[in-house]
Scaffold this active site. Structure first.
Site, mmCIF file in Angstrom:
data_model
loop_
_atom_site.group_PDB
_atom_site.id
_atom_site.type_symbol
_atom_site.label_atom_id
_atom_site.label_comp_id
_atom_site.label_asym_id
_atom_site.label_seq_id
_atom_site.Cartn_x
_atom_site.Cartn_y
_atom_site.Cartn_z
ATOM 1 N N HIS A 17 47.862 -9.915 -44.112
ATOM 2 C CA HIS A 17 46.520 -10.472 -44.343
ATOM 3 C C HIS A 17 46.067 -10.148 -45.774
ATOM 4 O O HIS A 17 45.503 -11.012 -46.459
ATOM 5 C CB HIS A 17 45.481 -9.847 -43.399
ATOM 6 C CG HIS A 17 45.698 -10.101 -41.943
ATOM 7 N ND1 HIS A 17 45.773 -9.098 -41.012
ATOM 8 C CD2 HIS A 17 45.839 -11.257 -41.250
ATOM 9 C CE1 HIS A 17 45.929 -9.613 -39.807
ATOM 10 N NE2 HIS A 17 45.997 -10.918 -39.918
ATOM 11 N N LYS A 41 38.113 -11.533 -25.928
ATOM 12 C CA LYS A 41 39.224 -10.593 -26.134
ATOM 13 C C LYS A 41 38.684 -9.165 -26.175
ATOM 14 O O LYS A 41 37.548 -8.951 -26.582
ATOM 15 C CB LYS A 41 39.898 -10.872 -27.490
ATOM 16 C CG LYS A 41 40.835 -12.056 -27.508
ATOM 17 C CD LYS A 41 41.587 -12.070 -28.828
ATOM 18 C CE LYS A 41 42.349 -13.349 -29.073
ATOM 19 N NZ LYS A 41 42.886 -13.423 -30.448
ATOM 20 N N ARG A 90 53.215 -17.772 -41.238
ATOM 21 C CA ARG A 90 54.366 -16.862 -41.284
ATOM 22 C C ARG A 90 55.679 -17.584 -41.037
ATOM 23 O O ARG A 90 56.618 -17.454 -41.780
ATOM 24 C CB ARG A 90 54.217 -15.764 -40.224
ATOM 25 C CG ARG A 90 53.316 -14.662 -40.654
ATOM 26 C CD ARG A 90 52.929 -13.800 -39.500
ATOM 27 N NE ARG A 90 52.125 -14.557 -38.555
ATOM 28 C CZ ARG A 90 51.404 -14.015 -37.606
ATOM 29 N NH1 ARG A 90 51.421 -12.712 -37.439
ATOM 30 N NH2 ARG A 90 50.684 -14.759 -36.806
ATOM 31 N N SER A 129 49.347 -8.241 -36.229
ATOM 32 C CA SER A 129 48.438 -7.176 -35.778
ATOM 33 C C SER A 129 48.904 -6.621 -34.439
ATOM 34 O O SER A 129 48.846 -5.409 -34.208
ATOM 35 C CB SER A 129 47.015 -7.713 -35.631
ATOM 36 O OG SER A 129 46.525 -8.151 -36.866
HETATM 37 P P1 ADP Z 1 43.925 -15.050 -35.356
HETATM 38 O O1 ADP Z 1 43.610 -14.343 -34.066
HETATM 39 O O2 ADP Z 1 42.858 -15.964 -35.821
HETATM 40 O O3 ADP Z 1 45.317 -15.653 -35.425
HETATM 41 P P2 ADP Z 1 44.860 -12.982 -37.098
HETATM 42 O O4 ADP Z 1 44.054 -11.847 -37.600
HETATM 43 O O5 ADP Z 1 46.017 -12.638 -36.229
HETATM 44 O O6 ADP Z 1 43.817 -13.905 -36.416
HETATM 45 O O7 ADP Z 1 45.385 -13.862 -38.321
HETATM 46 C C1 ADP Z 1 44.512 -14.502 -39.206
HETATM 47 C C2 ADP Z 1 45.319 -15.399 -40.132
HETATM 48 O O8 ADP Z 1 46.234 -14.611 -40.877
HETATM 49 C C3 ADP Z 1 46.180 -16.461 -39.436
HETATM 50 O O9 ADP Z 1 46.191 -17.611 -40.251
HETATM 51 C C4 ADP Z 1 47.543 -15.846 -39.398
HETATM 52 O O10 ADP Z 1 48.557 -16.844 -39.370
HETATM 53 C C5 ADP Z 1 47.545 -15.099 -40.712
HETATM 54 N N1 ADP Z 1 48.472 -13.965 -40.687
HETATM 55 C C6 ADP Z 1 48.653 -13.073 -39.718
HETATM 56 N N2 ADP Z 1 49.617 -12.178 -40.048
HETATM 57 C C7 ADP Z 1 50.050 -12.529 -41.277
HETATM 58 C C8 ADP Z 1 51.055 -12.046 -42.159
HETATM 59 N N3 ADP Z 1 51.840 -11.026 -41.825
HETATM 60 N N4 ADP Z 1 51.200 -12.657 -43.351
HETATM 61 C C9 ADP Z 1 50.417 -13.709 -43.672
HETATM 62 N N5 ADP Z 1 49.497 -14.251 -42.879
HETATM 63 C C10 ADP Z 1 49.305 -13.675 -41.688
#
Ligand code: ADP
Length: 167
Positions: A17, A41, A90, A129
């Site tokens: 992120h 959630k 990803r 995450s």
């Molecule tokens: P959500 O529950 O909305 O998917 P996340 O916090 O898991 O929220 O992810 C938010 C955004 O960040 C999404 O677009 C996801 O694809 C992207 N994302 C998550 N992990 C990574 C990563 N390792 N590298 C780049 N982008 C990521």
């Protein structure tokens, strides 16, 4: 002024992120990282905690602001006069879901909310995450996944002592 929102759960924020945040902050004048407070959630960290963590993790990026929202992204974007949402991609597995989300937001907003995808840096492509939480819950090493202060907060949440960590 070009403004964009990067919405997500960020539970917790990872280096993946943070890489997207840094790169998007170079494209837009103002980037608002907004934590989705999803009542459906049960998160590890409350929305307030996630906002605090994100503020600390992005404090060296002056054009990045941190906020939180609940409800529909299109409503939040309209209220804040934002027309671009940033999302990270990803792998192909993210693509189908993200494309559908982007098209839904475009349709629901009458074309006023566009989505810009940033491809993940290869170094962080494996990161999520949920895997960070799973590794940490068993005392595994997450030092490559999240900043140190975030790792400490995660271990504390799982009641894992420093000496129990398998680093
Ligand atoms: P959500 O529950 O909305 O998917 P996340 O916090 O898991 O929220 O992810 C938010 C955004 O960040 C999404 O677009 C996801 O694809 C992207 N994302 C998550 N992990 C990574 C990563 N390792 N590298 C780049 N982008 C990521």
């Amino acid at each position: 002024m070009k403004r964009a929102v990067y919405p997500g759960s960020f539970d917790p924020v990872t280096y993946g992120h943070l890489d997207v945040i840094r790169r998007a902050s170079e494209v837009f004048d103002v980037l608002i990282v907004s934590v989705l407070n999803n009542k459906g959630k049960t998160p590890l960290f409350s929305a307030e905690e996630r906002v605090k963590i994100l503020k600390e993790a992005t404090k060296d990026l002056p054009n990045v602001q941190v906020d939180c929202f609940s409800g529909l992204l299109i409503d939040y974007a309209r209220e804040n006069n934002i027309h671009v949402a940033v999302r990270g991609l990803r792998a192909i597995t993210d693509f189908e879901y993200e494309l559908q989300l982007a098209q839904t937001n475009s349709k629901l907003s009458g074309g006023r909310l566009d989505t810009m995808f940033l491809a993940t840096n290869l170094e962080y492509a494996y990161l999520s995450s949920s895997s960070v939480k799973e590794i940490a819950s068993f005392g595994g090493d997450i030092s490559q996944c999240v900043p140190d202060f975030v790792a400490d907060m995660i271990y504390e949440r799982y009641g894992i002592e420093k000496s129990q960590k398998t680093v």
